[in-house]
Design a protein around this motif. Sequence first.
Motif, PDB file in Angstrom:
ATOM      1  N   PHE B 115       0.846  -1.213   0.000  1.00 29.45           N
ATOM      2  CA  PHE B 115       0.000   0.000   0.000  1.00 29.45           C
ATOM      3  C   PHE B 115       0.872   1.251   0.000  1.00 29.45           C
ATOM      4  O   PHE B 115       0.659   2.182  -0.786  1.00 29.45           O
ATOM      5  N   LEU B 116       1.888   1.257   0.885  1.00 26.35           N
ATOM      6  CA  LEU B 116       2.765   2.428   0.985  1.00 26.35           C
ATOM      7  C   LEU B 116       3.545   2.646  -0.300  1.00 26.35           C
ATOM      8  O   LEU B 116       3.707   3.781  -0.757  1.00 26.35           O
ATOM      9  N   SER B 117       4.043   1.552  -0.896  1.00 34.61           N
ATOM     10  CA  SER B 117       4.831   1.715  -2.115  1.00 34.61           C
ATOM     11  C   SER B 117       3.959   2.278  -3.239  1.00 34.61           C
ATOM     12  O   SER B 117       4.410   3.111  -4.028  1.00 34.61           O
ATOM     13  N   LEU B 118       2.692   1.829  -3.304  1.00 33.89           N
ATOM     14  CA  LEU B 118       1.781   2.394  -4.314  1.00 33.89           C
ATOM     15  C   LEU B 118       1.560   3.886  -4.072  1.00 33.89           C
ATOM     16  O   LEU B 118       1.527   4.687  -5.012  1.00 33.89           O
ATOM     17  N   GLU B 119       1.440   4.255  -2.778  1.00 36.84           N
ATOM     18  CA  GLU B 119       1.189   5.663  -2.456  1.00 36.84           C
ATOM     19  C   GLU B 119       2.408   6.520  -2.817  1.00 36.84           C
ATOM     20  O   GLU B 119       2.262   7.593  -3.407  1.00 36.84           O
ATOM     21  N   VAL B 120       3.596   6.024  -2.476  1.00 40.89           N
ATOM     22  CA  VAL B 120       4.812   6.780  -2.800  1.00 40.89           C
ATOM     23  C   VAL B 120       4.947   6.918  -4.310  1.00 40.89           C
ATOM     24  O   VAL B 120       5.280   7.992  -4.835  1.00 40.89           O
ATOM     25  N   ARG B 121       4.637   5.836  -5.045  1.00 39.31           N
ATOM     26  CA  ARG B 121       4.743   5.895  -6.502  1.00 39.31           C
ATOM     27  C   ARG B 121       3.756   6.918  -7.067  1.00 39.31           C
ATOM     28  O   ARG B 121       4.092   7.687  -7.976  1.00 39.31           O
ATOM     29  N   GLU B 122       2.534   6.945  -6.493  1.00 46.36           N
ATOM     30  CA  GLU B 122       1.544   7.918  -6.959  1.00 46.36           C
ATOM     31  C   GLU B 122       2.030   9.345  -6.688  1.00 46.36           C
ATOM     32  O   GLU B 122       1.927  10.227  -7.552  1.00 46.36           O
ATOM     33  N   PHE B 123       2.584   9.571  -5.467  1.00 51.54           N
ATOM     34  CA  PHE B 123       3.072  10.911  -5.120  1.00 51.54           C
ATOM     35  C   PHE B 123       4.198  11.328  -6.072  1.00 51.54           C
ATOM     36  O   PHE B 123       4.193  12.455  -6.588  1.00 51.54           O
ATOM     37  N   LEU B 124       5.165  10.426  -6.307  1.00 48.80           N
ATOM     38  CA  LEU B 124       6.289  10.780  -7.180  1.00 48.80           C
ATOM     39  C   LEU B 124       5.807  11.062  -8.597  1.00 48.80           C
ATOM     40  O   LEU B 124       6.284  11.989  -9.264  1.00 48.80           O
ATOM     41  N   HIS B 125       4.827  10.273  -9.046  1.00 45.36           N
ATOM     42  CA  HIS B 125       4.270  10.472 -10.385  1.00 45.36           C
ATOM     43  C   HIS B 125       3.607  11.851 -10.493  1.00 45.36           C
ATOM     44  O   HIS B 125       3.804  12.576 -11.474  1.00 45.36           O
ATOM     45  N   MET B 126       2.846  12.223  -9.434  1.00 43.60           N
ATOM     46  CA  MET B 126       2.180  13.517  -9.468  1.00 43.60           C
ATOM     47  C   MET B 126       3.190  14.658  -9.436  1.00 43.60           C
ATOM     48  O   MET B 126       3.044  15.650 -10.168  1.00 43.60           O
ATOM     49  N   ILE B 127       4.229  14.522  -8.599  1.00 41.39           N
ATOM     50  CA  ILE B 127       5.234  15.582  -8.511  1.00 41.39           C
ATOM     51  C   ILE B 127       5.971  15.714  -9.839  1.00 41.39           C
ATOM     52  O   ILE B 127       6.248  16.826 -10.319  1.00 41.39           O
ATOM     53  N   ALA B 128       6.265  14.581 -10.484  1.00 40.94           N
ATOM     54  CA  ALA B 128       6.973  14.616 -11.762  1.00 40.94           C
ATOM     55  C   ALA B 128       6.129  15.293 -12.835  1.00 40.94           C
ATOM     56  O   ALA B 128       6.668  15.907 -13.759  1.00 40.94           O
ATOM     57  N   GLU B 129       4.796  15.205 -12.699  1.00 44.48           N
ATOM     58  CA  GLU B 129       3.920  15.846 -13.683  1.00 44.48           C
ATOM     59  C   GLU B 129       3.685  17.317 -13.362  1.00 44.48           C
ATOM     60  O   GLU B 129       2.860  17.959 -14.004  1.00 44.48           O
ATOM     61  N   GLY B 130       4.358  17.843 -12.357  1.00 42.46           N
ATOM     62  CA  GLY B 130       4.173  19.245 -11.987  1.00 42.46           C
ATOM     63  C   GLY B 130       2.969  19.466 -11.091  1.00 42.46           C
ATOM     64  O   GLY B 130       2.513  20.585 -10.919  1.00 42.46           O
ATOM     65  N   ALA B 131       2.419  18.372 -10.528  1.00 40.10           N
ATOM     66  CA  ALA B 131       1.271  18.497  -9.620  1.00 40.10           C
ATOM     67  C   ALA B 131       1.722  18.170  -8.203  1.00 40.10           C
ATOM     68  O   ALA B 131       1.136  17.337  -7.528  1.00 40.10           O
ATOM     69  N   GLY B 132       2.785  18.832  -7.758  1.00 36.57           N
ATOM     70  CA  GLY B 132       3.284  18.624  -6.407  1.00 36.57           C
ATOM     71  C   GLY B 132       2.516  19.463  -5.403  1.00 36.57           C
ATOM     72  O   GLY B 132       1.613  20.217  -5.774  1.00 36.57           O
ATOM     73  N   PRO B 133       2.879  19.340  -4.138  1.00 32.75           N
ATOM     74  CA  PRO B 133       2.141  20.076  -3.106  1.00 32.75           C
ATOM     75  C   PRO B 133       2.294  21.591  -3.221  1.00 32.75           C
ATOM     76  O   PRO B 133       1.526  22.336  -2.602  1.00 32.75           O
ATOM     77  N   ASP B 134       3.274  22.074  -3.995  1.00 30.13           N
ATOM     78  CA  ASP B 134       3.466  23.516  -4.129  1.00 30.13           C
ATOM     79  C   ASP B 134       2.663  24.109  -5.282  1.00 30.13           C
ATOM     80  O   ASP B 134       2.722  25.319  -5.515  1.00 30.13           O
ATOM     81  N   ARG B 135       1.876  23.275  -5.997  1.00 29.97           N
ATOM     82  CA  ARG B 135       1.215  23.773  -7.201  1.00 29.97           C
ATOM     83  C   ARG B 135      -0.041  24.595  -6.887  1.00 29.97           C
ATOM     84  O   ARG B 135      -0.261  25.645  -7.483  1.00 29.97           O
ATOM     85  N   SER B 136      -0.867  24.102  -5.958  1.00 32.50           N
ATOM     86  CA  SER B 136      -2.117  24.810  -5.647  1.00 32.50           C
ATOM     87  C   SER B 136      -2.556  24.454  -4.237  1.00 32.50           C
ATOM     88  O   SER B 136      -2.046  23.517  -3.627  1.00 32.50           O
ATOM     89  N   ALA B 137      -3.527  25.223  -3.720  1.00 28.75           N
ATOM     90  CA  ALA B 137      -4.035  24.936  -2.379  1.00 28.75           C
ATOM     91  C   ALA B 137      -4.678  23.559  -2.334  1.00 28.75           C
ATOM     92  O   ALA B 137      -4.566  22.833  -1.343  1.00 28.75           O
TER      93      ALA B 137
END
Lengths: 132, 208
Positions: B115-137
Amino acid sequence: MNSSTSSQSQTAPHDAHAHEGSVKSYLTGFVLAAILTVIPFWLVMGHPIDSRGWTIFLILALAVVQIFVHIVYFLHLDMRSEGGWNMMAFVFTAILVIIVLGASIWVMWTENKLMMPMAEHGQNMHMSMPDK
Amino acid sequence: MNTTVANTVPTAPTDFYCVQEPPAHNGTLVGFWIYLMSDCFIFASLFVSYAVLGTNYAGGPTGAEILDLNGLAVSTALLLVSSVVFGFAMLAMQKRNKGAMLGWLAVAGILAAVFLSLEVREFLHMIAEGAGPDRSAFLSAFFTLVGTHGLHVTVGCLWLIVLMVQLARFGINDANVRRLQCLSMFWHFLDLIWVGVFSYVYLVGVLL
């Protein structure tokens, strides 16, 4: 699936471990939780209901039901667990969480609705600063 | 009214405080339950910030564009099965079956690790697409809430490893039973929080 324990699923609570449950309670909880998980996924991915508002309402209602399924069948919370102290703490927490969630969302949605749209050139914010 | 008549032994005040001794034999379980209730407040406030900020996309991606429901279905199933498997470990503990218990705990831990590895992979994928936590509220609230849950699961896995070593070395003694009862509550509690996360953050987030 669990040959060693499913053969004797009665597991009479011989000692005061009422909160530890039985194979039956865990499997009942699992089946109920699985059903209550599949339905909201189907609501979103299958689009059976046109109304977005009703879909959201149903998802949240099913989530609340599933949370209670988890509390009863997995956490084994009842009036007897730890002499009622757990239930007391839970009811207190539930009331406060409902107030925090409900009131915050109510306040912020109302504020968004009532707020005047911002004018193009601002509201002369700099003029409201005190003169020094 | 007439309580002052023949009031040599005042009994009324005892109604206002606890006359029984608190349950000393399992006070740890009550205390841990109260900790879990306080954890509820942490998650409640994070849910509130997501509810308030969840549609402030700041021109960035919306929930419908970046949230992956197929991966979510797998994650949800992993966590639910892990929760039930941990329950089976506790039933093995009731029967004093150490081998079965270690087996069930290992399965529960592996499911949570996947479960954790899937979550980390999803987070890294989103950050790589420019949808990281700094993108929007919206994304800040999303990463804070889902990340806090993920941190809890990570700590739960570490705790599980420690207790499995304890169990293997010292067996099912009173101290280990107490610790495992606490971890069991923690484990089920995190699955309960995940119900809120997948329902509100993901499924409702896709519709908004």
